[in-house]
Write an enzyme that holds these catalytic residues in place. Structure first.
Site, PDB file in Angstrom:
ATOM      1  N   ASP A  47       0.824  -1.195   0.000  1.00  0.00           N
ATOM      2  CA  ASP A  47       0.000   0.000   0.000  1.00  0.00           C
ATOM      3  C   ASP A  47       0.869   1.260   0.000  1.00  0.00           C
ATOM      4  OD1 ASP A  47       0.880  -0.149   2.619  1.00  0.00           O
ATOM      5  OD2 ASP A  47      -1.108  -0.141   3.535  1.00  0.00           O
ATOM      6  N   SER A  48       2.191   1.052  -0.001  1.00  0.00           N
ATOM      7  CA  SER A  48       3.133   2.144  -0.259  1.00  0.00           C
ATOM      8  C   SER A  48       2.899   2.774  -1.621  1.00  0.00           C
ATOM      9  CB  SER A  48       4.579   1.645  -0.168  1.00  0.00           C
ATOM     10  OG  SER A  48       4.758   0.469  -0.948  1.00  0.00           O
ATOM     11  N   ASP A  75      -0.748  -6.206   0.220  1.00  0.00           N
ATOM     12  CA  ASP A  75      -1.199  -5.572   1.451  1.00  0.00           C
ATOM     13  C   ASP A  75      -2.718  -5.481   1.479  1.00  0.00           C
ATOM     14  OD1 ASP A  75       1.082  -4.998   2.964  1.00  0.00           O
ATOM     15  OD2 ASP A  75       1.463  -3.126   1.913  1.00  0.00           O
ATOM     16  N   LYS A 130      -0.787  -9.464   3.362  1.00  0.00           N
ATOM     17  CA  LYS A 130      -0.075  -8.887   4.504  1.00  0.00           C
ATOM     18  C   LYS A 130      -0.977  -7.899   5.212  1.00  0.00           C
ATOM     19  CE  LYS A 130       3.409  -5.841   4.115  1.00  0.00           C
ATOM     20  NZ  LYS A 130       2.961  -4.714   4.987  1.00  0.00           N
ATOM     21  N   GLU A 186      -1.220  -5.382   8.978  1.00  0.00           N
ATOM     22  CA  GLU A 186      -0.438  -4.757  10.033  1.00  0.00           C
ATOM     23  C   GLU A 186      -1.075  -4.958  11.401  1.00  0.00           C
ATOM     24  OE1 GLU A 186       1.065  -1.042   7.188  1.00  0.00           O
ATOM     25  OE2 GLU A 186       0.101  -0.619   9.112  1.00  0.00           O
ATOM     26  N   GLU A 240       9.483  -3.642  10.830  1.00  0.00           N
ATOM     27  CA  GLU A 240       9.906  -2.356  10.274  1.00  0.00           C
ATOM     28  C   GLU A 240      10.357  -1.399  11.370  1.00  0.00           C
ATOM     29  OE1 GLU A 240       8.336   1.213   7.281  1.00  0.00           O
ATOM     30  OE2 GLU A 240       7.133  -0.608   7.563  1.00  0.00           O
TER      31      GLU A 240
END
Length: 274
Positions: free
Chosen positions: A54-55, A93, A121, A123, A190
């Site tokens: 999602d970057s 993501d 993925k 978070e 991270e």
């Protein structure tokens, strides 16, 4: 290169191959990609995993954070990447607030898996335990993400190193174990101290991939645009510009792969102390 076979000889990358690489001490390589052309280039360089991150909100859409990225965005870019990949494992993501409960996590995972992802993925730690357990029970491979979680940037008051005090370190290690116990197949750490990342990698049987987490983990991931020197002047300390000494994008990606595999990336200057 720790005995790694040539890229062409390894066949498609699977979660079982990644687990075997951890057991053999062979570092895992991961880069982001958001379109078919660059995904094809990354794949051809022998990168193990391609993250449709999602970057893309930052580097493709020009946004200040990943928060505005939608599930439609992720499904679209995952489908584009999938068309360019023959070998690498494609991870997508799940975007901001698309997995707030088990039902939404299942629906979001279905979208990106049907678009071409082989793993999703998400978070966070304890708040996503139930979602991770349900997804894995339904046959969806899951990668966790702890430490600096960009979707929580407003709650974290910016992009900064996480888990530096004793209680935070213990909590992160407990949540890493919790994700593994609930079926997570991989974990991204991270922006955490190198010593903590090493402790997590040692404690878990699943691969632990670092970004700003030092060298003593099971692999490294970077945003492709950062690795190509396109991240701007204020790049994080854990980013290395692999284009600086390369004559082409493929050569820069190959340099990243080689540096991860021989342990020269990241170095001490690209990591965080306690």
């Amino acid at each position: 290169m720790n005995g790694d076979p040539p890229a062409a000889a390894t066949g498609p990358v699977t979660r079982e191959r990644l687990a075997a690489k951890k057991r053999a001490g062979q570092p895992i390589t991961m880069l982001t990609a958001y379109d078919a052309t660059l995904a094809r280039t990354v794949d051809a360089a022998g990168v193990d995993c391609i993250l449709v991150g999602d970057s893309l909100g930052n580097v493709i859409q020009g946004r200040a954070s990943t928060v505005p990225v939608t599930l439609d965005d992720m499904a679209y870019h995952t489908a584009c990447v999938r068309r360019g990949v023959e070998r690498a494992l494609v991870i997508a993501d799940l975007p901001f607030l698309s997995y707030t409960d088990v039902a939404s996590a299942v629906a979001s995972a279905r979208r990106v898996m049907q678009a071409g992802a082989a793993m999703v993925k998400l978070e966070g730690g304890a708040p996503v335990f139930d979602a991770v357990e349900r997804l894995t029970a339904l046959g969806v491979p899951v990668c966790g993400h702890l430490g600096l979680t960009p979707q929580a940037v407003h709650q974290l008051s910016g992009y900064k190193v996480q888990a530096r005090d004793r209680d935070a370190r213990r909590r992160l290690l407990d949540e890493a174990r919790g994700l593994e116990q609930r079926g997570a197949a991989m974990l991204v750490l991270e922006c955490v101290p190198s010593s903590l990342a090493a402790e997590v990698a040692e404690a878990l049987a699943i691969p632990v991939i670092g970004i700003g987490a030092g060298v003593d983990v099971d692999g490294q991931v970077l945003v492709l645009h950062d690795a190509l020197g396109l991240g701007g002047e204020r790049r994080p300390r854990f980013v290395r510009d692999f284009m600086a000494d390369a004559g082409s994008i493929p050569a820069a990606i190959e340099a990243f792969v080689a540096a991860v595999r021989d342990g020269s990336f990241p170095d001490a200057r690209e990591a965080y102390g306690d």
